[in-house]
Motif scaffolding. Structure first.
Motif, PDB file in Angstrom:
ATOM      1  N   VAL A  71       0.941  -1.167   0.068  1.00 23.00           N
ATOM      2  CA  VAL A  71       0.158  -0.010  -0.032  1.00 23.00           C
ATOM      3  C   VAL A  71       0.777   1.366   0.184  1.00 23.00           C
ATOM      4  O   VAL A  71       0.357   2.280  -0.493  1.00 23.00           O
ATOM      5  N   ASN A  72       2.018   1.173   0.713  1.00 23.23           N
ATOM      6  CA  ASN A  72       2.826   2.462   0.824  1.00 23.23           C
ATOM      7  C   ASN A  72       3.439   2.456  -0.613  1.00 23.23           C
ATOM      8  O   ASN A  72       3.673   3.610  -1.260  1.00 23.23           O
ATOM      9  N   ARG A  73       4.061   1.441  -1.067  1.00 24.01           N
ATOM     10  CA  ARG A  73       4.721   1.588  -2.459  1.00 24.01           C
ATOM     11  C   ARG A  73       3.774   2.158  -3.648  1.00 24.01           C
ATOM     12  O   ARG A  73       4.408   2.802  -4.252  1.00 24.01           O
ATOM     13  N   GLN A  74       2.650   1.550  -3.488  1.00 23.05           N
ATOM     14  CA  GLN A  74       1.633   2.193  -4.358  1.00 23.05           C
ATOM     15  C   GLN A  74       1.392   3.580  -4.074  1.00 23.05           C
ATOM     16  O   GLN A  74       1.410   4.516  -5.377  1.00 23.05           O
ATOM     17  N   GLU A  75       1.151   3.940  -2.927  1.00 22.85           N
ATOM     18  CA  GLU A  75       0.873   5.382  -2.883  1.00 22.85           C
ATOM     19  C   GLU A  75       2.415   6.281  -3.140  1.00 22.85           C
ATOM     20  O   GLU A  75       1.982   7.300  -3.934  1.00 22.85           O
ATOM     21  N   LEU A  76       3.568   5.618  -3.101  1.00 24.01           N
ATOM     22  CA  LEU A  76       4.737   6.519  -3.827  1.00 24.01           C
ATOM     23  C   LEU A  76       4.759   6.471  -5.312  1.00 24.01           C
ATOM     24  O   LEU A  76       4.776   7.425  -5.849  1.00 24.01           O
ATOM     25  N   ARG A  77       4.414   5.314  -5.890  1.00 25.58           N
ATOM     26  CA  ARG A  77       4.216   5.044  -7.332  1.00 25.58           C
ATOM     27  C   ARG A  77       3.212   6.017  -7.955  1.00 25.58           C
ATOM     28  O   ARG A  77       3.421   6.690  -8.865  1.00 25.58           O
ATOM     29  N   ARG A  78       2.097   6.213  -7.153  1.00 23.45           N
ATOM     30  CA  ARG A  78       1.046   7.103  -7.791  1.00 23.45           C
ATOM     31  C   ARG A  78       1.569   8.653  -7.778  1.00 23.45           C
ATOM     32  O   ARG A  78       1.571   9.381  -8.802  1.00 23.45           O
ATOM     33  N   TRP A  79       2.430   9.184  -7.091  1.00 25.96           N
ATOM     34  CA  TRP A  79       3.169  10.463  -7.082  1.00 25.96           C
ATOM     35  C   TRP A  79       4.139  10.246  -8.240  1.00 25.96           C
ATOM     36  O   TRP A  79       4.148  11.277  -8.799  1.00 25.96           O
ATOM     37  N   LEU A  80       4.985   9.365  -7.870  1.00 22.11           N
ATOM     38  CA  LEU A  80       6.063   9.443  -9.075  1.00 22.11           C
ATOM     39  C   LEU A  80       5.542   9.548 -10.387  1.00 22.11           C
ATOM     40  O   LEU A  80       6.203   9.893 -11.429  1.00 22.11           O
ATOM     41  N   GLN A  81       4.620   8.623 -10.580  1.00 22.92           N
ATOM     42  CA  GLN A  81       4.078   8.623 -11.870  1.00 22.92           C
ATOM     43  C   GLN A  81       3.118   9.725 -12.557  1.00 22.92           C
ATOM     44  O   GLN A  81       2.845  10.087 -13.673  1.00 22.92           O
ATOM     45  N   GLY A  82       2.810  10.521 -11.294  1.00 23.10           N
ATOM     46  CA  GLY A  82       2.223  11.803 -11.700  1.00 23.10           C
ATOM     47  C   GLY A  82       0.782  11.875 -12.206  1.00 23.10           C
ATOM     48  O   GLY A  82       0.002  12.370 -12.966  1.00 23.10           O
ATOM     49  N   GLU A  83       0.291  10.424 -11.754  1.00 26.43           N
ATOM     50  CA  GLU A  83      -1.126   9.897 -12.289  1.00 26.43           C
ATOM     51  C   GLU A  83      -1.881   9.882 -11.095  1.00 26.43           C
ATOM     52  O   GLU A  83      -1.437   9.398 -10.144  1.00 26.43           O
ATOM     53  N   GLY A  84      -3.243  10.296 -11.203  1.00 26.51           N
ATOM     54  CA  GLY A  84      -4.255   9.579 -10.248  1.00 26.51           C
ATOM     55  C   GLY A  84      -4.040  10.494  -8.888  1.00 26.51           C
ATOM     56  O   GLY A  84      -3.614  11.354  -9.017  1.00 26.51           O
ATOM     57  N   TYR A  85      -4.668   9.870  -8.071  1.00 24.04           N
ATOM     58  CA  TYR A  85      -4.754  10.575  -6.643  1.00 24.04           C
ATOM     59  C   TYR A  85      -3.637  10.272  -5.778  1.00 24.04           C
ATOM     60  O   TYR A  85      -3.219   9.203  -5.339  1.00 24.04           O
ATOM     61  N   SER A  86      -3.186  11.377  -5.205  1.00 22.75           N
ATOM     62  CA  SER A  86      -2.183  11.264  -4.115  1.00 22.75           C
ATOM     63  C   SER A  86      -2.651  11.699  -2.831  1.00 22.75           C
ATOM     64  O   SER A  86      -3.437  12.875  -2.821  1.00 22.75           O
ATOM     65  N   SER A  87      -2.158  11.107  -1.746  1.00 22.97           N
ATOM     66  CA  SER A  87      -3.009  11.088  -0.438  1.00 22.97           C
ATOM     67  C   SER A  87      -2.301  12.645   0.260  1.00 22.97           C
ATOM     68  O   SER A  87      -3.157  12.937   1.113  1.00 22.97           O
ATOM     69  N   LEU A  88      -1.251  13.043  -0.275  1.00 22.56           N
ATOM     70  CA  LEU A  88      -0.883  14.464   0.290  1.00 22.56           C
ATOM     71  C   LEU A  88      -0.344  15.390  -0.929  1.00 22.56           C
ATOM     72  O   LEU A  88       0.410  14.835  -1.640  1.00 22.56           O
ATOM     73  N   ASP A  89      -0.451  16.605  -0.558  1.00 21.12           N
ATOM     74  CA  ASP A  89       0.044  17.329  -1.556  1.00 21.12           C
ATOM     75  C   ASP A  89       1.515  17.904  -1.232  1.00 21.12           C
ATOM     76  O   ASP A  89       1.796  18.393  -0.089  1.00 21.12           O
ATOM     77  N   TRP A  90       2.716  17.344  -1.912  1.00 20.94           N
ATOM     78  CA  TRP A  90       3.740  17.616  -1.416  1.00 20.94           C
ATOM     79  C   TRP A  90       4.330  19.110  -1.829  1.00 20.94           C
ATOM     80  O   TRP A  90       5.778  19.254  -1.422  1.00 20.94           O
ATOM     81  N   THR A  91       3.626  19.817  -2.485  1.00 17.77           N
ATOM     82  CA  THR A  91       4.069  21.060  -3.069  1.00 17.77           C
ATOM     83  C   THR A  91       4.776  22.175  -1.671  1.00 17.77           C
ATOM     84  O   THR A  91       5.683  22.399  -2.041  1.00 17.77           O
ATOM     85  N   PRO A  92       4.018  22.170  -0.617  1.00 21.18           N
ATOM     86  CA  PRO A  92       4.645  23.023   0.486  1.00 21.18           C
ATOM     87  C   PRO A  92       6.161  22.517   0.814  1.00 21.18           C
ATOM     88  O   PRO A  92       7.143  23.341   1.214  1.00 21.18           O
ATOM     89  N   TYR A  93       6.197  20.978   0.880  1.00 19.53           N
ATOM     90  CA  TYR A  93       7.471  20.499   1.143  1.00 19.53           C
ATOM     91  C   TYR A  93       8.469  20.871   0.227  1.00 19.53           C
ATOM     92  O   TYR A  93       9.735  21.360   0.503  1.00 19.53           O
TER      93      TYR A  93
END
Ligand code: SAM
Length: 284
Positions: A105-127
């Motif tokens: 589940v965590n690897r999937q969450e990371l993949r979603r952000w890295l592939q820039g597709e679909g829903y990401s659970s946190l907006d990393w922009t301020p970081y």
């Protein structure tokens, strides 16, 4: 080994396996979105507050990666969870970054952000913006940093720090080992006791080349944290002396320890952590 010593060793091994199996069971309910909500939103991630916990961690990592002695080609983040903050400085120094976690589940969450597709659970922009600021870049450079991170992460691998070889032998890690390891809030929160924490430190040492660096961040005085609604995960409560002793006992040279003490406002009812340590160490 005489029979009595052999029996004792077997009994210890069985107990150790039971402890590790109990931790695995605890992680079955881990909820990445809830975990991110508990720990990676204000007040714990308030970039306007000097005493907020996340800016403290980002500051430690920024300093470590810009001092000039941490370098090479390959960076491995051990137990990434669903988070990316821990590689936002390192991704500028290393051309190849491996993220790792025990849970799909965590690897999937990371993949979603890295592939820039679909829903990401946190907006990393301020970081991304905050780390750009630490690097003396304009905050709008955050899109370049996001692109850089996406381009250097070469894989997201399964890992188990309780195994003497935590990564699968097929992983593309150079045989000599990584140039640097980062690991944040992983080892103490997956180990049933101090001996197991120290052993896990020794196991990940095998992923590092001689002369490489370990940057370790973790909880002090914590006995549990919530990995989701109703998911209470036990943690080995550590003090500073135990952290230093474990790092040395598992074959690293300690470069420095920094400590953050949680102010009242950061205690938000999702754990009983009292402080955070940052360790910079080197494999001789
Ligand atoms: N690094 C992230 C952070 O800084 O917030 C996540 C830390 S979270 C407290 C602990 C992580 O350890 C979880 O993502 C969990 O899936 C992972 N984990 C659980 N068992 C593990 C194991 N045996 N080996 C490696 N990682 C494990």
């Amino acid at each position: 080994m005489d029979r009595e010593a052999k029996n004792e060793k077997e009994e210890n091994d069985r107990e150790r396996e039971k402890g590790v199996a109990a931790m695995v069971a605890c992680y079955q309910g881990f909820d990445p979105a809830a975990y991110l909500q508990y720990n990676y939103m204000p007040p714990r991630a308030d970039f306007d507050r000097q005493d907020s916990i996340v800016p403290w961690k980002l500051g430690c990592l920024h300093r470590a990666f810009t001092e000039g002695d941490v370098g090479g080609d390959v960076l491995v983040d051990v137990g990434s969870g669903p988070t990316l903050y821990q590689v936002l400085s390192g991704c500028e120094v290393f051309d190849t970054v491996f993220l790792t976690d025990f849970l799909e589940v965590n690897r999937q969450e990371l993949r979603r952000w890295l592939q820039g597709e679909g829903y990401s659970s946190l907006d990393w922009t301020p970081y991304l913006q905050h780390v750009c600021k630490l690097e003396g870049r304009r905050p709008s450079a955050w899109t370049e940093k996001a692109a850089r991170l996406r381009s250097v992460v070469s894989d997201i691998l399964p890992i188990d720090v309780h195994l003497p070889r935590p990564l699968h032998p097929d992983s593309q890690l150079p045989t000599a080992g990584a140039d640097c390891l980062v690991s944040c809030f992983c080892l103490e929160s997956v180990s049933p006791d101090l001996a197991s924490f120290t052993r896990a430190l020794g196991h990940i040492r095998g992923l590092l080349r001689p002369g490489g660096h370990l940057l370790l961040i973790g909880a002090l005085g914590e006995s549990y944290y919530m990995g989701g609604p109703g998911v209470r995960i036990p943690v080995v409560p550590l003090d500073e002396a135990q952290v230093c002793a474990s790092v040395r006992a598992s074959g690293y040279t300690l470069v420095r320890l920094e400590v953050y003490t949680l102010p009242q406002g950061m205690m938000v009812g999702v754990d009983d952590v009292t402080g955070v340590f940052f360790v910079k160490a080197r494999k001789p």
